[in-house]
Design a protein around this motif. Structure first.
Motif, PDB file in Angstrom:
ATOM      1  N   GLY A   1       3.972   1.468   0.433  1.00  0.00           N
ATOM      2  CA  GLY A   1       5.219   1.172  -0.261  1.00  0.00           C
ATOM      3  C   GLY A   1       6.455   1.443   0.566  1.00  0.00           C
ATOM      4  O   GLY A   1       7.512   0.891   0.294  1.00  0.00           O
TER       5      GLY A   1
ATOM      6  N   GLN B   1       0.830  -1.193   0.000  1.00  0.00           N
ATOM      7  CA  GLN B   1       0.000   0.000   0.000  1.00  0.00           C
ATOM      8  C   GLN B   1       0.869   1.249   0.000  1.00  0.00           C
ATOM      9  O   GLN B   1       1.169   1.787  -1.044  1.00  0.00           O
TER      10      GLN B   1
ATOM     11  N   GLN C   1       9.177  -5.635   4.407  1.00  0.00           N
ATOM     12  CA  GLN C   1       8.264  -6.783   4.502  1.00  0.00           C
ATOM     13  C   GLN C   1       8.699  -7.888   3.539  1.00  0.00           C
ATOM     14  O   GLN C   1       8.675  -9.074   3.881  1.00  0.00           O
TER      15      GLN C   1
ATOM     16  N   THR D   1       7.155  -1.786   2.310  1.00  0.00           N
ATOM     17  CA  THR D   1       7.172  -2.993   1.479  1.00  0.00           C
ATOM     18  C   THR D   1       8.559  -3.623   1.319  1.00  0.00           C
ATOM     19  O   THR D   1       8.676  -4.859   1.389  1.00  0.00           O
TER      20      THR D   1
HETATM   21  S1  FES Z   1       1.804   1.333   6.257  1.00  0.00           S
HETATM   22 FE1  FES Z   1       1.182  -0.501   5.279  1.00  0.00          FE
HETATM   23  S2  FES Z   1       2.506  -0.778   3.539  1.00  0.00           S
HETATM   24 FE2  FES Z   1       3.224   1.003   4.593  1.00  0.00          FE
END
Ligand code: FES
Ligand code: FES
Length: 174
Positions: A120, A118, A126, A123
């Motif tokens: 980014g 979302q 993650q 991301t």
């Molecule tokens: S706050 Fe959820 S992807 Fe950045």
């Protein structure tokens, strides 16, 4: 009683103290970089400002958000908490290293396929957290996926889709 220096003044003085540089040899994404670095410089600052690898993001700068995540010896770690001078002989992977020739890593492809990004900003970290998880646990269950992502804070709620992306990879080779 003598005047005490103000806290601000003390911080300014501390920031202006220069320390001897140390010559460091870092291996990042399979490339060897040699730099002269202040011993107090973080791996995150070195990656972003000295090596131009801006995929790792500066968020909290205090080990709480995971935006700075990089792989060190294959493990997801907070680059804002590591000193660059201590990273010699420890292979580092940043998000740039997952797609060295522009071809996406399966983890990146799965994140896109499952619409699991979302803002980014989070991301890259993650993706690297999932990469580390799948390398050590090729078929993780939901609990293991959630635990692997627990150090990467996301306020927009991408976790269910990230979990779906990780689940899809658990059935394939990564
Ligand atoms: S706050 Fe959820 S992807 Fe950045
Ligand atoms: S910037 Fe490193 S954990 Fe937040």
């Amino acid at each position: 009683m003598p005047d005490q220096p103000s806290t601000t003044h003390a911080h300014e003085e501390l920031a202006s103290v220069s320390t001897p540089l140390r010559h460091v040899r870092l291996t990042v994404n399979g490339e060897v970089y040699e730099r002269d670095i202040e011993p107090r410089r973080t791996l995150l600052d070195t990656l972003r400002d000295d090596l131009g690898l801006t995929g790792a993001k500066l968020g909290c700068d205090m080990g709480q958000c995971g935006a700075c995540t990089a792989l060190v010896d294959g493990e997801a770690m907070y680059a804002c908490l590591l000193l660059a001078v201590e990273m010699e002989d420890r292979p580092i992977t940043t998000i740039e290293g997952l797609a060295p020739n522009g071809e996406l890593d399966p983890v990146q492809a799965a994140i896109i396929e499952h619409d699991a990004l979302q803002c980014g900003f989070c991301t890259p970290g993650q993706a690297l957290a999932l990469k580390a998880l799948l390398a050590r646990t090729p078929h993780p269950n939901d609990e293991e996926i959630d635990r692997a992502l627990s150090g990467n804070l996301c306020r927009c709620g991408a976790y269910p889709k990230l979990r779906a992306a990780a689940r899809s990879l658990a059935r394939s080779e990564v």
